[in-house]
Scaffold this motif. Structure first.
Motif, mmCIF file in Angstrom:
data_model
loop_
_atom_site.group_PDB
_atom_site.id
_atom_site.type_symbol
_atom_site.label_atom_id
_atom_site.label_comp_id
_atom_site.label_asym_id
_atom_site.label_seq_id
_atom_site.Cartn_x
_atom_site.Cartn_y
_atom_site.Cartn_z
ATOM 1 N N UNK A 23 -60.763 53.415 79.111
ATOM 2 C CA UNK A 23 -60.458 54.744 79.647
ATOM 3 C C UNK A 23 -59.234 54.738 80.571
ATOM 4 N N UNK A 24 -58.679 53.559 80.863
ATOM 5 C CA UNK A 24 -57.490 53.508 81.698
ATOM 6 C C UNK A 24 -56.304 54.072 80.931
ATOM 7 N N UNK A 25 -55.320 54.551 81.670
ATOM 8 C CA UNK A 25 -54.145 55.115 81.003
ATOM 9 C C UNK A 25 -53.654 56.320 81.764
ATOM 10 N N UNK A 26 -53.199 57.305 81.074
ATOM 11 C CA UNK A 26 -52.616 58.480 81.705
ATOM 12 C C UNK A 26 -53.595 59.141 82.675
ATOM 13 N N UNK A 27 -53.175 59.220 83.935
ATOM 14 C CA UNK A 27 -53.983 59.871 84.955
ATOM 15 C C UNK A 27 -55.084 59.016 85.533
ATOM 16 N N UNK A 28 -55.220 57.773 85.073
ATOM 17 C CA UNK A 28 -56.275 56.882 85.561
ATOM 18 C C UNK A 28 -55.643 55.567 85.999
ATOM 19 N N UNK A 29 -55.741 55.252 87.286
ATOM 20 C CA UNK A 29 -55.106 54.056 87.836
ATOM 21 C C UNK A 29 -56.144 53.155 88.488
ATOM 22 N N UNK A 30 -56.138 51.879 88.110
ATOM 23 C CA UNK A 30 -57.011 50.881 88.733
ATOM 24 C C UNK A 30 -56.162 50.029 89.660
ATOM 25 N N UNK A 31 -56.538 49.946 90.942
ATOM 26 C CA UNK A 31 -55.734 49.229 91.937
ATOM 27 C C UNK A 31 -56.391 47.935 92.411
ATOM 28 N N UNK A 32 -57.474 47.514 91.757
ATOM 29 C CA UNK A 32 -58.138 46.280 92.156
ATOM 30 C C UNK A 32 -59.155 46.509 93.260
ATOM 31 N N UNK A 33 -59.609 45.417 93.856
ATOM 32 C CA UNK A 33 -60.554 45.506 94.968
ATOM 33 C C UNK A 33 -59.800 45.830 96.248
ATOM 34 N N UNK A 34 -60.280 46.794 96.993
ATOM 35 C CA UNK A 34 -59.586 47.247 98.198
ATOM 36 C C UNK A 34 -60.054 46.468 99.419
#
Length: 364
Positions: free
Chosen positions: A231-242
């Protein structure tokens, strides 16, 4: 001694000597993920400010007595680190003179019966099934504290000594009145947390979503690969563990925190962290959610995923200052500390007079 005498003359409860036992999996406070460890660190700091003497036992940096030089985080799910941690704690307690032991670990309470001081146990997770059987089997050796009314209700057959909500140090969370126009999901990548559902809700309203979460365990990797990565892609950003800094930045800037919970979670720390930043929470009303989020005031609590998109669009009607004030009033560290002081004095008196369960129930 002077401070102890002042407190006994009407300036609050008498100071106590407390052994605080953290789980072994993360440092206290944690560098990234670690809700229990964050809560323990804040509780210890608050108790010390109130004049109590606290010896913190845990793993890694930041503790007074260390069971592991480095927390065995990569071995979560393996019982041996927890058992070894508990065995080392028992040896350490033999050399301490304390009034009460507060144990947040899983295996540690098994040694409570041999401890000279009474043991308070905070139940941080599931209290049904075998875990409920475990807590009941501990019997009078421990005084069990629930972290929400929802958790307490699910463990109705457990002899609770009180209910104390978790808390955050509100002053350490930045308040931001003007929000950016994106949604945040923050947690661990588990089916229980519903990250894939958060993506679907964000796409339903045509808004960007940022995902920040832990995926160090095998089940988290499997869920991420199967349900999140496609589901990642346009409009969806995964930034890792915060880590602590990035978490605060994300929470303070987001339009809202999306919390599509898929289990009866006893307490969601992320929700009070978001509201402390003035960020409303849009959540499914499972577990403790209805007692943490004030529906229509600090967020929206809904019964079905299909209702979440409309709630996301309505968050602009909520006042960020009210969100923060709600947390300061109900979930700030001093509130939690005073409630645990009540628990500690209750169990200490109970040890001397008969049973802590004959004394008033502790609540935050």
């Amino acid at each position: 001694m002077e401070a102890r005498n002042l407190r006994r003359k009407g300036h609050g409860p008498a100071p106590l000597r407390i052994a605080m036992i953290a789980p072994p999996w993360y440092e206290v406070p944690p560098r990234g993920y670690g809700g229990i460890e964050s809560m323990v660190a804040d509780l210890v700091a608050g108790l010390v400010r109130r004049g109590h003497q606290v010896t913190l036992i845990g793993a890694g940096r930041g503790v007074d007595l260390r069971t592991y030089e480095q927390p065995p985080s990569q071995r979560i799910g393996d019982p041996m680190p927890e058992v070894l941690h508990a065995a080392k704690v028992e040896r350490m307690l033999e050399d301490l003179v304390v009034d009460v032991v507060h144990d947040h670990s899983l295996a540690g309470p098994l040694g409570a019966g041999s401890r000279a001081a009474p043991t308070v146990v905070t139940c941080h997770g599931v209290v049904t099934g075998e875990m409920g059987d475990y807590y009941r089997a501990l019997g009078a050796d421990v005084a069990l504290v629930a972290i929400s009314s929802a958790q307490r209700a699910r463990g109705a057959h457990i002899d609770w000594v009180g209910r104390v909500h978790n808390a955050v140090d509100v002053a350490t969370f930045p308040f931001r009145d003007l929000k950016e126009d994106w949604i945040l999901w923050l947690g661990r990548f588990s089916p229980d947390k519903g990250a894939h559902l958060a993506i679907e809700v964000a796409r339903a309203v045509g808004r960007r979503i940022i995902l920040a979460g832990k995926r160090s365990e095998e089940i988290e990797h499997s869920y991420f690969e199967a349900y999140v990565k496609p589901r990642l892609g346009q409009g969806v950003q995964y930034v890792g563990e915060a880590d602590a800094e990035l978490k605060r930045e994300l929470l303070s800037k987001a339009r809202c925190l999306l919390f599509p919970l898929q289990w009866e979670e006893p307490f969601g720390m992320t929700m009070i962290e978001a509201m402390a930043c003035g960020t409303p929470v849009v959540a499914l009303g499972r577990g403790s959610v209805p007692e943490i989020v004030a529906d229509g005031v600090t967020g929206f609590v809904r019964g079905r995923v299909a209702e979440l998109p409309t709630a996301v669009e309505a968050v602009e009607s909520l006042d960020p200052a009210v969100c923060r004030a709600h947390v300061a009033r109900h979930f700030d560290v001093p509130v939690m500390v005073r409630a645990y002081e009540h628990v500690y004095h209750r169990v200490v008196r109970g040890r001397r007079t008969g049973s802590p369960h004959d004394l008033p129930l502790a609540r935050s």
